[in-house]
Design an enzyme around this catalytic site. Structure first.
Site, mmCIF file in Angstrom:
data_model
loop_
_atom_site.group_PDB
_atom_site.id
_atom_site.type_symbol
_atom_site.label_atom_id
_atom_site.label_comp_id
_atom_site.label_asym_id
_atom_site.label_seq_id
_atom_site.Cartn_x
_atom_site.Cartn_y
_atom_site.Cartn_z
ATOM 1 N N CYS A 1 13.498 11.190 7.220
ATOM 2 C CA CYS A 1 13.332 10.903 8.647
ATOM 3 C C CYS A 1 14.636 11.065 9.409
ATOM 4 O O CYS A 1 14.627 11.386 10.601
ATOM 5 C CB CYS A 1 12.766 9.502 8.827
ATOM 6 S SG CYS A 1 13.723 8.231 7.964
ATOM 7 N N LYS B 1 0.865 -1.173 0.000
ATOM 8 C CA LYS B 1 0.000 0.000 0.000
ATOM 9 C C LYS B 1 0.906 1.228 0.000
ATOM 10 O O LYS B 1 1.424 1.642 1.022
ATOM 11 C CB LYS B 1 -0.921 -0.001 1.230
ATOM 12 C CG LYS B 1 -2.249 0.758 1.019
ATOM 13 C CD LYS B 1 -2.107 2.263 0.726
ATOM 14 C CE LYS B 1 -1.775 3.027 1.990
ATOM 15 N NZ LYS B 1 -1.728 4.525 1.696
#
Length: 504
Positions: free
Chosen positions: A299, A190
């Site tokens: 990140c 996904k």
């Protein structure tokens, strides 16, 4: 003043799809209910395609296809060498079209083209690495001479649910797909709804490489719909997620009912600690790259820079001058160093932090939209100095080209500042004192530490964070551990003296 690239025309790649569909059981399909969502490009913020919007029914179809391929298909039963050959063919295909992949990734995400090309090449290397690793995999054996042999049998877990973010999406998808497939799992991917374009290319790459139908399945959609359905599905025994921390907490709760295996790489607010004895030129180069590469949408960005007081003023002046000279502009221009942020929603979030920062620190560079770029999600590289550790721009993940600089006096104060946030993903230390470097590295709350370097990672090493930055580690053998179950098998070599209950 921030430089802007000369090329400001809106570049649109040739043969751009106008519709992006799911890929389930070897076929491109629409959503069961026909729903779609719009996909924007970040330079014009105009819709260039519609993507199928997956719902629970679409996830159910994909999981059923993946489970059938796992239970009845050849993929989990192939010898490691046979799977490795397929993975090498995938790597070959990615390398052969790396320029096209980078072009589409840049159009979809706003990443500078030179950096997107590097990410495509890294994706190929991920497949090559795990192809080699799965062949070299050795399982443990324990023996007690004349009594017992014990060995470990490693088995793929089953259907892996992979949920990936919108920053460097193609590369981060490869980071999960490669070890999952190498281990013999089947997958349902996904991808992030902001950036579905490059994910749609995997289907043909895998099919051409010889991945059997049903082994790889792709469902586009919104996280609260398609992502949540994937996490909650009882036939998906493990979830690998990369994304924002609060989303990770929701996934954690939703995994609990079925006791799923989880690997979550979440947010970060990583410190770069610059001591007075550091190579200052190298530290400035690295900390600039560490927060402004990939548009600051990373990140592991070194978004908090802690600088020893004796060199603080010099560092700030030099850092700000360099930041103000960074080239911002058309992501497809090879001269561009910072492109457009991924989506207007994210642009608004980053700009809100820029305004907050103006009340919390001394603005040294940037602070708004670059001159001459009136459209698109462009933010000037922004530098704040004298930022207190209680400031929001010190504590909260901004995920954009914004950095906070804070002075310190002692090693103890530097450590307290470095550890004084809820995150613990990465840390960067700049010093020529090796005793200090190793002691500080071991004391800092971070899953990964770089000494006198920016984020250059060996694929064999674990990747992950502590505190609010993640749960578990992937990378190297730790990825194989995650996608497999270890079954202990015990064989006796001598008569077993068992207590004879009931034999009186």
């Amino acid at each position: 003043m921030t430089q802007t690239s000369a090329q400001t025309t809106h570049y649109v790649p040739a043969d751009l799809p106008t519709s992006i569909r799911h890929f389930i059981g070897g076929q491109f399909v629409d959503s069961v209910n026909g729903e779609t969502f719009d996909v924007l490009d970040p330079v014009s913020n105009q819709t260039y395609a519609t993507a199928a919007a997956g719902q629970q029914a679409d996830i159910a179809r994909a999981v059923a296809a993946a489970k059938d391929a796992f239970d009845n298909g050849p993929w989990p039963r192939m010898l490691p060498r046979a799977r490795a050959r397929v993975l090498h063919r995938i790597a070959d295909a990615v390398e052969a079209q790396d320029a096209r992949l980078a072009e589409l990734e840049t159009f979809d995400t706003g990443l500078p083209i030179t950096q997107a090309l590097g990410q495509a090449q890294r994706a190929a290397e991920n497949f090559r690495f795990f192809a080699d690793l799965i062949v070299a995999q050795a399982d443990d054996t324990y023996k007690v001479p004349g009594r017992q042999i014990n060995y470990v049998n490693r088995k793929p877990v089953g259907v892996a649910g992979l949920i990936t973010p919108w920053n460097t999406p193609f590369m981060l998808e490869s980071w999960k797909l490669a070890p999952a497939l190498a281990s013999g799992c089947t997958v349902v991917l996904k991808p992030a709804e902001f950036t579905p374009l490059s994910a749609s290319l995997w289907a043909e790459i895998f099919r051409t490489a010889g991945v059997p139908d049903g082994v790889f399945n792709l469902v586009n959609g919104i996280g609260e719909e398609a992502g949540a359905a994937l996490v909650k599905h009882p036939d998906v025994p493990l979830i690998s997620f990369t994304g924002e921390t609060t989303t990770g907490q929701t996934i954690y709760r939703n995994c609990a009912a079925n006791l799923k295996g989880m690997s979550m790489e979440l947010g970060g607010k990583s410190p770069a600690v610059v001591f007075a004895d550091a190579d200052l030129d190298a530290a400035i180069d690295s900390t600039l790259f560490g927060v402004f590469s990939l548009n600051g949408e990373r990140c592991t960005a070194s978004s908090r820079i802690l600088v020893e007081r004796s060199i603080y003023d010099d560092f700030c002046a030099r850092y700000a001058a360099r930041a103000a000279s960074i080239v911002v502009g058309d992501p497809h221009d090879p001269q561009t160093e910072v492109g457009a942020l991924v989506h207007p929603e994210h642009y608004a979030k980053v700009m809100s932090y820029v305004e907050i920062g103006k009340t919390e620190g001394r603005l040294l560079a940037g602070g708004g939209r670059p001159e001459g770029l009136t459209e698109g999600n462009y933010v000037s590289p922004t530098v704040f100095a004298d930022v207190a550790p209680t400031a929001r721009i010190f504590q909260e993940e901004i995920f954009g080209p914004v950095v906070a600089i804070t002075p310190f006096e002692t090693d103890a104060e530097a450590l307290a500042l470095a550890n004084g946030v809820k995150y613990g993903l990465a840390a960067y230390l700049w010093t020529t004192d090796l005793t200090r470097a190793h002691n500080f590295a071991q004391a800092v709350d971070a899953g990964m530490v770089w000494l006198n370097s920016h984020n250059v990672r060996d694929l064999r090493t674990p990747f992950g964070g502590v505190k609010a930055s993640g749960l578990g580690h992937e990378g190297g053998y730790r990825s194989i551990d995650f996608y497999t179950n270890s079954q202990a098998v015990h064989i006796t070599l001598a008569p077993v003296h068992t207590p004879r209950f009931g034999a009186h």
